[in-house]
Design an enzyme around this catalytic site. Structure first.
Site, mmCIF file in Angstrom:
data_model
loop_
_atom_site.group_PDB
_atom_site.id
_atom_site.type_symbol
_atom_site.label_atom_id
_atom_site.label_comp_id
_atom_site.label_asym_id
_atom_site.label_seq_id
_atom_site.Cartn_x
_atom_site.Cartn_y
_atom_site.Cartn_z
ATOM 1 N N GLY A 56 0.580 -1.401 0.206
ATOM 2 C CA GLY A 56 -0.174 0.000 0.022
ATOM 3 C C GLY A 56 1.246 0.627 0.390
ATOM 4 O O GLY A 56 0.002 2.491 -0.228
ATOM 5 N N ASP A 114 -4.992 2.118 10.990
ATOM 6 C CA ASP A 114 -6.348 1.614 11.364
ATOM 7 C C ASP A 114 -6.150 0.864 12.658
ATOM 8 O O ASP A 114 -6.360 2.064 13.607
ATOM 9 C CB ASP A 114 -6.736 0.231 9.881
ATOM 10 N N ASP A 170 -5.503 -0.009 -1.652
ATOM 11 C CA ASP A 170 -5.944 -0.680 -2.553
ATOM 12 C C ASP A 170 -7.688 -0.999 -1.292
ATOM 13 O O ASP A 170 -8.178 -1.612 -0.470
ATOM 14 C CB ASP A 170 -6.190 -2.585 -2.725
ATOM 15 N N ARG A 176 -5.014 0.842 -6.388
ATOM 16 C CA ARG A 176 -4.043 1.614 -6.634
ATOM 17 C C ARG A 176 -3.477 2.678 -7.117
ATOM 18 O O ARG A 176 -2.613 3.172 -6.233
ATOM 19 C CB ARG A 176 -2.839 0.390 -5.714
HETATM 20 P P1 IMP Z 1 -4.518 -1.749 10.696
HETATM 21 O O1 IMP Z 1 -3.645 -3.734 10.835
HETATM 22 O O2 IMP Z 1 -5.877 -2.000 10.838
HETATM 23 O O3 IMP Z 1 -4.186 -0.357 11.411
HETATM 24 O O4 IMP Z 1 -4.522 -1.839 9.081
HETATM 25 C C1 IMP Z 1 -3.211 -1.503 8.637
HETATM 26 C C2 IMP Z 1 -3.867 -2.128 6.948
HETATM 27 O O5 IMP Z 1 -5.241 -1.968 6.382
HETATM 28 C C3 IMP Z 1 -3.446 -1.004 6.265
HETATM 29 O O6 IMP Z 1 -2.381 -1.127 5.591
HETATM 30 C C4 IMP Z 1 -4.706 -1.282 5.275
HETATM 31 O O7 IMP Z 1 -3.722 -2.338 4.121
HETATM 32 C C5 IMP Z 1 -5.685 -2.092 5.519
HETATM 33 N N1 IMP Z 1 -6.892 -0.963 5.254
HETATM 34 C C6 IMP Z 1 -7.191 0.135 6.870
HETATM 35 N N2 IMP Z 1 -8.263 0.771 6.702
HETATM 36 C C7 IMP Z 1 -8.292 0.768 4.884
HETATM 37 C C8 IMP Z 1 -9.368 1.513 4.477
HETATM 38 O O8 IMP Z 1 -9.456 1.971 3.999
HETATM 39 N N3 IMP Z 1 -8.391 1.337 2.618
HETATM 40 C C9 IMP Z 1 -7.492 -0.017 2.007
HETATM 41 N N4 IMP Z 1 -6.817 -0.134 2.729
HETATM 42 C C10 IMP Z 1 -7.271 -0.384 4.943
HETATM 43 MG MG MG Z 2 -1.933 -2.668 3.723
#
Ligand code: IMP
Ligand code: MG
Length: 199
Positions: A56, A114, A170, A176
């Protein structure tokens, strides 16, 4: 980040799938430039290794790197959540770090913070390699969804809890290549929600 509604309309080619532009190409360019200047200042004279998380970060990273006029090394870590995935489920490393970060300054770059599970996991893995320090840089932050105690040192934009795509991000490996950050059309966003609930 308020813009007139007309300029939030996505380019014609994407109108069927993207309902609106959340962050425009110009806004991205400006903000990435500001981040680069901050990073340049904070890491001047340091032995810097940038560690970017695949996939990403590709577009954000390429723009950020071109804004950095200081010596640095670059490496990647691959991490994916199992399943079709819009959210991190079970995390699996798909590409390991190659460079030695011991005693060096690490700037860990990700597309979006996130829940924080991905960055918490990667930061812990890097910490074990004994860098001098680790700083975290993310393009986007969705603080509403955080479950891990983790914060970024450099954040491009803080956004509401909505699923966004483009500029590297994505949905099911698509979108992307959009040069802006957009919101998925409600029908497709509903699919995202359903997929998340099934897990
Ligand atoms: P985390 O581990 O929940 O912090 O999520 C991180 C990963 O989730 C990011 O690197 C993204 O690949 C994916 N992600 C979280 N939110 C989004 C979004 O709104 N769009 C696309 N990918 C997301
Ligand atoms: Mg990602």
């Amino acid at each position: 980040m308020k813009k007139p509604a007309s300029s939030r309309r996505p380019p014609k080619a994407w109108r069927g799938e993207i309902s609106s532009v959340l962050i425009s190409r110009a806004q991205l360019a400006r903000r990435v430039g500001v981040l680069a200047r901050q990073i340049e200042k904070d890491f001047a004279g340091r032995d810097l290794v940038i560690v970017a998380i695949l996939n990403g970060t590709v577009i954000f990273l390429a723009d950020l790197l071109r804004g950095l006029s200081l010596p640095l090394r670059l490496d990647f870590i691959g991490i994916s959540s199992y399943g079709a995935g819009t959210e991190s489920g079970e995390l699996v490393f798909t590409k390991e770090l190659r460079l030695d970060v011991k005693g060096r300054d690490v700037l860990l770059v990700d597309d979006i913070l996130d829940t924080g599970r991905t960055l918490a996991r990667v930061a812990a893995k890097l910490q074990a390699l004994q860098p001098r320090r680790i700083k975290i840089c993310v393009l986007l932050d969705k603080p509403d969804r955080r479950v891990e105690r983790i914060a970024a040192d450099y954040t491009g934009f803080t956004i509401p809890n909505e699923f966004v795509v483009g500029y590297g991000l994505d949905y099911a490996e698509k979108y992307r290549n959009l040069p802006f950050i957009g919101l998925l059309h409600p029908d497709i966003a509903r699919e995202v929600k359903n997929a998340a609930n099934e897990r």
